[in-house]
Design an enzyme around this catalytic site. Structure first.
Site, short mmCIF file in Angstrom:
data_model
loop_
_atom_site.label_atom_id
_atom_site.label_comp_id
_atom_site.label_asym_id
_atom_site.label_seq_id
_atom_site.Cartn_x
_atom_site.Cartn_y
_atom_site.Cartn_z
N ARG A 161 0.83 -1.22 0.00
CA ARG A 161 0.00 0.00 0.00
C ARG A 161 0.86 1.27 0.00
O ARG A 161 0.53 2.26 0.66
CB ARG A 161 -0.93 0.05 1.22
CG ARG A 161 -2.00 -1.01 1.26
CD ARG A 161 -2.97 -0.87 0.08
NE ARG A 161 -4.11 -1.73 0.28
CZ ARG A 161 -4.14 -3.02 -0.02
NH1 ARG A 161 -3.05 -3.59 -0.55
NH2 ARG A 161 -5.22 -3.73 0.18
N SER A 235 -10.36 -0.18 3.37
CA SER A 235 -9.59 -0.30 4.62
C SER A 235 -9.07 1.07 5.03
O SER A 235 -8.42 1.75 4.23
CB SER A 235 -8.38 -1.22 4.42
OG SER A 235 -8.78 -2.48 4.00
N GLU A 331 -4.45 4.28 5.85
CA GLU A 331 -4.23 3.93 4.45
C GLU A 331 -4.62 5.06 3.49
O GLU A 331 -3.84 5.41 2.62
CB GLU A 331 -4.99 2.63 4.11
CG GLU A 331 -4.45 1.98 2.86
CD GLU A 331 -5.41 1.00 2.25
OE1 GLU A 331 -6.29 1.44 1.49
OE2 GLU A 331 -5.25 -0.21 2.49
N1 EPU Z 1 -11.15 -9.80 10.57
C1 EPU Z 1 -11.62 -9.54 11.84
N2 EPU Z 1 -12.67 -8.67 11.96
C2 EPU Z 1 -13.26 -8.08 10.90
C3 EPU Z 1 -12.78 -8.37 9.61
C4 EPU Z 1 -11.71 -9.22 9.46
O1 EPU Z 1 -11.12 -10.04 12.84
O2 EPU Z 1 -14.18 -7.29 11.11
C5 EPU Z 1 -10.03 -10.75 10.45
C6 EPU Z 1 -10.50 -12.15 10.09
O3 EPU Z 1 -9.69 -13.07 10.76
C7 EPU Z 1 -10.25 -12.21 8.59
C8 EPU Z 1 -8.98 -11.39 8.47
O4 EPU Z 1 -9.16 -10.33 9.41
O5 EPU Z 1 -10.04 -13.52 8.17
C9 EPU Z 1 -8.71 -10.84 7.11
O6 EPU Z 1 -9.84 -10.11 6.64
P1 EPU Z 1 -9.95 -9.73 5.10
O7 EPU Z 1 -9.82 -10.94 4.26
O8 EPU Z 1 -11.17 -8.90 4.92
O9 EPU Z 1 -8.64 -8.88 4.83
P2 EPU Z 1 -8.01 -7.58 5.51
O10 EPU Z 1 -6.62 -7.92 5.91
O11 EPU Z 1 -8.86 -7.01 6.57
C10 EPU Z 1 -6.94 -6.75 3.30
C11 EPU Z 1 -6.87 -5.48 2.52
C12 EPU Z 1 -8.16 -5.26 1.75
C13 EPU Z 1 -8.37 -6.44 0.81
C14 EPU Z 1 -8.43 -7.73 1.64
C15 EPU Z 1 -8.51 -8.95 0.78
C16 EPU Z 1 -5.39 -4.06 3.80
C17 EPU Z 1 -5.26 -2.85 4.66
N3 EPU Z 1 -6.62 -4.35 3.40
O12 EPU Z 1 -7.96 -6.56 4.28
O13 EPU Z 1 -7.99 -4.10 0.95
O14 EPU Z 1 -9.57 -6.30 0.08
O15 EPU Z 1 -7.23 -7.84 2.42
O16 EPU Z 1 -7.30 -9.15 0.16
O17 EPU Z 1 -4.38 -4.68 3.47
C18 EPU Z 1 -8.32 -1.74 0.87
O18 EPU Z 1 -7.09 -1.63 0.81
O19 EPU Z 1 -9.08 -0.74 0.88
C19 EPU Z 1 -8.91 -3.07 0.99
C20 EPU Z 1 -10.23 -3.27 1.15
#
Ligand code: EPU
Length: 337
Positions: A161, A235, A331
């Site tokens: 990012r 995010s 972000e």
């Molecule tokens: N989780 C929680 N609570 C929540 C949501 C998620 O505990 O409310 C935990 C769960 O264990 C889940 C894990 O976080 O399995 C990962 O969640 P998710 O797959 O939604 O991924 P993320 O790490 O929260 C990142 C990116 C997203 C991208 C997703 C999928 C960043 C900052 N964000 O989110 O990117 O869509 O992975 O690859 O790296 C963005 O940058 O705007 C964005 C949406």
């Protein structure tokens, strides 16, 4: 080039926060860039799709809206096809267009809001793929040298990012187009948790690139609020990356803490998990809130100001720091004059 006096910026940022500017100038072509009056970073703002900014004050000068379109196949060989896209092209439409042409490489990045020109600024990433894996070069107007320049992927200094455009030399380059190298043959990248399950739920065991795009669309639509219905910028914080020994100590203390091993030395923690643990998921402070589906997404329930959303972000950062000793980095670009 279209010019509007005293525009409202509410419809031009995906948070839907109200802000005013003195002037709005839409850049529709590279010729428009050449006839741009001087850009003053102390007063002016360059805006793409507005899907990764939080505007917390009025803009005293001009908002430049980058709407340079165009998408073309510019080269090919038996393995690869090179595609150029104007910075004002809608990213998701571009992904679907490449799939229609039988090309793959960016299907995991389906449904990311915003425009193509913003993709290298924060090296967009999702479901195990980052733009860096396909980006070949970026064409930009260099304000410092007052001339066109082409930056290779290496020149762009892409990281998680992050990029040269975002943190090393913000404001120097006005990106006008990006070039990507896409694949003719499909190489699935399905390692991200949940992707294979989603495909299975769709009854698909040997997915095409379009199937993966559809699975990502289903996953994102379920987890992330649609900015056209509920203001947000995806995010709001980056997932923090920690030395492995420190992450291991935290994981022992907080069973269930979601984390991903990056390499031998570093581990990425789920910022959403940390925020949810601190009790913010689904919370609301006036019209500023945290999505009830995803703790990493701050939302505008209607009339929140940018400052109110920022105040909520600050209280989340404080709570996470007090509980875990971790400083969450924002972000989106925070805009204030
Ligand atoms: N989780 C929680 N609570 C929540 C949501 C998620 O505990 O409310 C935990 C769960 O264990 C889940 C894990 O976080 O399995 C990962 O969640 P998710 O797959 O939604 O991924 P993320 O790490 O929260 C990142 C990116 C997203 C991208 C997703 C999928 C960043 C900052 N964000 O989110 O990117 O869509 O992975 O690859 O790296 C963005 O940058 O705007 C964005 C949406």
């Amino acid at each position: 080039m279209k010019i509007t006096e005293r525009p409202s910026l509410k419809a031009l940022n995906s948070f839907g926060v109200e802000a005013a500017a003195r002037l709005l100038i839409q850049l529709d072509s590279e010729e428009d860039v050449l006839s741009m009056p001087p850009f003053d970073p102390a007063k002016d703002l360059l805006l793409g799709g507005g899907s990764n900014v939080l505007i917390t004050s009025d803009v005293p000068g001009t908002v430049w809206l980058n709407r340079i379109t165009g998408r073309n196949i510019v080269d090919s060989n038996p393995d690869y096809v090179w595609v150029d896209a104007g910075s004002g092209e809608n990213w998701h439409d571009l992904v679907r267009w490449t799939l229609e042409k039988g090309l793959s490489g960016i299907e995991n990045l389906s449904l990311i809001p915003g425009l193509a020109g913003a993709a290298p600024i924060q090296n967009i990433g999702a479901y195990g793929v980052e733009l860096s894996s396909v980006l070949e070069s970026v064409t930009a107007w260099d304000r410092l040298k007052a001339g066109w320049t082409e930056l290779s992927t290496g020149d762009c200094q892409l990281a998680y990012r992050d990029s040269r455009f975002k943190s090393v030399e913000p404001g120097r380059y006005l990106v006008t187009s990006i070039r990507m190298r896409l694949n003719r043959a499909y190489h699935p990248r399905l390692a991200y948790a949940g992707l294979v399950d989603e495909l299975r739920a769709m009854g698909i065991t040997r997915p095409s690139a379009s199937d993966v795009s559809n699975a990502v669309i289903r996953l994102r639509s379920r987890k992330l609020p649609d900015p056209s219905k509920l203001g947000n910028a995806g995010s709001f914080f980056k997932n923090p990356v920690l030395p492995a020994d420190r992450a291991a100590r935290l994981a022992r203390r907080y069973p269930g803490l979601t984390n991903w091993q990056m390499d031998q030395e570093t581990v990425k923690l789920s910022a959403a998990w940390l925020i949810e643990f601190c009790g913010f998921k689904g919370s609301r402070h006036g019209d500023a809130g945290v999505s009830e589906n995803h703790a990493l997404v701050l939302v505008n329930h209607g009339c929140a100001t940018g400052s109110e959303i920022l105040a909520l972000a600050n209280s989340i950062q404080t709570a996470v720091f007090e509980e875990f000793g971790i400083s969450l980095e924002t972000e989106p670009e925070l805009v204030s004059f």
